[in-house]
Design an enzyme around this catalytic site. Sequence first.
Site, PDB file in Angstrom:
ATOM      1  N   ASP A  32       0.873  -1.180   0.000  1.00 44.97           N
ATOM      2  CA  ASP A  32       0.000   0.000   0.000  1.00 44.97           C
ATOM      3  C   ASP A  32       0.913   1.233   0.000  1.00 44.97           C
ATOM      4  O   ASP A  32       1.988   1.209   0.608  1.00 44.97           O
ATOM      5  CB  ASP A  32      -0.888   0.004   1.260  1.00 44.97           C
ATOM      6  N   LEU A  34      -0.256   4.054   1.138  1.00 49.50           N
ATOM      7  CA  LEU A  34      -0.870   4.825   2.237  1.00 49.50           C
ATOM      8  C   LEU A  34      -1.317   6.223   1.799  1.00 49.50           C
ATOM      9  O   LEU A  34      -1.386   7.134   2.617  1.00 49.50           O
ATOM     10  CB  LEU A  34       0.065   4.900   3.457  1.00 49.50           C
ATOM     11  N   ASP A  51       4.300   1.821  -4.190  1.00 48.15           N
ATOM     12  CA  ASP A  51       3.294   2.423  -5.074  1.00 48.15           C
ATOM     13  C   ASP A  51       3.266   1.618  -6.371  1.00 48.15           C
ATOM     14  O   ASP A  51       4.329   1.301  -6.922  1.00 48.15           O
ATOM     15  CB  ASP A  51       3.741   3.869  -5.350  1.00 48.15           C
ATOM     16  N   TYR A 142     -13.696   7.557 -14.184  1.00 46.55           N
ATOM     17  CA  TYR A 142     -13.459   6.448 -13.248  1.00 46.55           C
ATOM     18  C   TYR A 142     -13.949   5.134 -13.853  1.00 46.55           C
ATOM     19  O   TYR A 142     -13.214   4.145 -13.917  1.00 46.55           O
ATOM     20  CB  TYR A 142     -14.165   6.733 -11.917  1.00 46.55           C
ATOM     21  N   LYS A 146     -11.673   1.705 -15.253  1.00 45.12           N
ATOM     22  CA  LYS A 146     -11.860   0.320 -14.791  1.00 45.12           C
ATOM     23  C   LYS A 146     -12.233  -0.589 -15.957  1.00 45.12           C
ATOM     24  O   LYS A 146     -11.794  -1.744 -16.035  1.00 45.12           O
ATOM     25  CB  LYS A 146     -12.951   0.270 -13.710  1.00 45.12           C
ATOM     26  N   HIS A 190     -18.773   9.845   0.407  1.00 46.70           N
ATOM     27  CA  HIS A 190     -19.768   8.770   0.275  1.00 46.70           C
ATOM     28  C   HIS A 190     -21.008   9.033   1.117  1.00 46.70           C
ATOM     29  O   HIS A 190     -20.941   9.634   2.186  1.00 46.70           O
ATOM     30  CB  HIS A 190     -19.136   7.420   0.643  1.00 46.70           C
TER      31      HIS A 190
HETATM   32  N1  UFG Z   1     -24.844  11.489  -2.359  1.00 52.92           N
HETATM   33  C1  UFG Z   1     -25.542  12.549  -1.816  1.00 52.92           C
HETATM   34  N2  UFG Z   1     -24.936  13.257  -0.817  1.00 52.92           N
HETATM   35  C2  UFG Z   1     -23.677  12.958  -0.349  1.00 52.92           C
HETATM   36  C3  UFG Z   1     -22.991  11.857  -0.917  1.00 52.92           C
HETATM   37  C4  UFG Z   1     -23.608  11.166  -1.928  1.00 52.92           C
HETATM   38  O1  UFG Z   1     -26.668  12.867  -2.211  1.00 52.92           O
HETATM   39  O2  UFG Z   1     -23.181  13.652   0.553  1.00 52.92           O
HETATM   40  C5  UFG Z   1     -25.499  10.682  -3.408  1.00 52.92           C
HETATM   41  C6  UFG Z   1     -24.724  10.618  -4.686  1.00 52.92           C
HETATM   42  O3  UFG Z   1     -25.046  11.693  -5.543  1.00 52.92           O
HETATM   43  C7  UFG Z   1     -25.166   9.259  -5.234  1.00 52.92           C
HETATM   44  C8  UFG Z   1     -25.418   8.418  -3.985  1.00 52.92           C
HETATM   45  O4  UFG Z   1     -25.584   9.351  -2.929  1.00 52.92           O
HETATM   46  O5  UFG Z   1     -26.354   9.393  -5.914  1.00 52.92           O
HETATM   47  C9  UFG Z   1     -24.269   7.496  -3.643  1.00 52.92           C
HETATM   48  O6  UFG Z   1     -23.074   8.251  -3.666  1.00 52.92           O
HETATM   49  P1  UFG Z   1     -21.672   7.703  -3.142  1.00 52.92           P
HETATM   50  O7  UFG Z   1     -20.682   8.818  -3.286  1.00 52.92           O
HETATM   51  O8  UFG Z   1     -21.831   7.103  -1.792  1.00 52.92           O
HETATM   52  O9  UFG Z   1     -21.353   6.503  -4.130  1.00 52.92           O
HETATM   53  P2  UFG Z   1     -21.267   6.494  -5.725  1.00 52.92           P
HETATM   54  O10 UFG Z   1     -22.531   5.842  -6.210  1.00 52.92           O
HETATM   55  O11 UFG Z   1     -20.929   7.817  -6.298  1.00 52.92           O
HETATM   56  O12 UFG Z   1     -19.997   5.620  -6.000  1.00 52.92           O
HETATM   57  C10 UFG Z   1     -19.724   4.431  -5.354  1.00 52.92           C
HETATM   58  C11 UFG Z   1     -18.219   4.241  -5.336  1.00 52.92           C
HETATM   59  C12 UFG Z   1     -17.718   4.069  -6.723  1.00 52.92           C
HETATM   60  C13 UFG Z   1     -18.507   2.998  -7.445  1.00 52.92           C
HETATM   61  C14 UFG Z   1     -19.979   3.257  -7.386  1.00 52.92           C
HETATM   62  C15 UFG Z   1     -20.707   2.123  -8.039  1.00 52.92           C
HETATM   63  O13 UFG Z   1     -17.583   5.383  -4.747  1.00 52.92           O
HETATM   64  O14 UFG Z   1     -16.388   3.671  -6.638  1.00 52.92           O
HETATM   65  O15 UFG Z   1     -20.349   3.381  -6.032  1.00 52.92           O
HETATM   66  O16 UFG Z   1     -22.057   2.151  -7.783  1.00 52.92           O
HETATM   67  F1  UFG Z   1     -18.169   2.993  -8.746  1.00 52.92           F
END
Ligand code: UFG
Length: 331
Positions: A32, A34, A51, A142, A146, A190
Amino acid sequence: MAKFLVLGGAGYIGSHMVNYLLQKEHDVVVFDNLSTGHPKALLSEHFELVDVLDLGGLHWAFQKHGPFDCVIHFCARSLVGESVQDPALYYQNNVMGTLNLLNVMRKTGHSKLIFSSTAAIFGEPMQKRINEAHVCAPINPYGRSKLMVEMVLKDFTKAYGIDSVCLRYFNAAGADPSGKIGEKHEPETHLIPNILKSARAPNESALKVFGNDYDTPDGSCVRDYIHVNDLADAHFRAFQFLHENAGAYCFNLGIGRGFSVLEVIRAAEKVTGKRIDYEFALRRVGDPASLVADPSLALNYLGWQPQYTRLEDIIQTAWDFMQADDDRGAS
Ligand code: UFG
């Protein structure tokens, strides 16, 4: 007993993988850098600070710690929004980093890889639940980074005999019930940790809901939240599957049920017993309206079955981790 290399083993999903393997008494080495992982989440005593972009360092670390029965690769940049703003970071880390890893694997005679892929490779869904036959048309860098790796892996199987399983995670969530590891990003983007932070300290972190005009039942985005320990279990089953099956495989991992952002907020209110205030904000660039898995293939081929199927139970483990982490910080 098998010997695993977990790249990105100090990160959120990687540390749960290491925890799972150590509980099953396997040997685990972690590489990792980190950059986003935490020293506190390093559970294996065998660790190398390296890395994936450092080809020489990676080769040296493989020679020092190998050989491994299986390589599990979690190192990646993984934020949709960040990838739109800084795509170079994503193509470099996710694509070049994985190419470096594959080249070192070839040079050192390693032929089994489990790769962290994502639901972001699909783009906007054409059907309610996404299976492996769904068209791959990512709408952010992103997801594209992938998908590129998934294509590389197919070619590497044919040409060099590197066997791989790509696991397309939907939304990883929750924490190990021990409370010792969990989701902790800085800054946190998230949904579930942001909701819980807002429940804990409403005045410090105001919750924003990105978009209320999506074509979904309540207008907010729908996602399939899967517990991180269920993801770890799927990786282990993928390792067992690779033992018996040569080739390049892909599986979608989710529970097969979607929850809107507003539903997640309501579930978190039940778990925490607190009212959670929020305000609507503009849509976040790169967010598809809905992402829900059809996990049948993983169920059939890997014999995998998610143990956490209730959203409240998943959120409860995330809440327990946040409180345990606060206590650790205070002590
Ligand atoms: N959201 C909000 N407010 C926040 C954070 C998120 O409304 O403060 C919404 C986002 O717009 C989205 C949903 O909540 O609609 C989930 O958002 P996340 O950021 O928790 O997750 P993502 O769906 O953007 O992405 C995650 C991972 C990615 C992965 C994806 C696949 O971070 O790596 O899930 O579904 F690709």
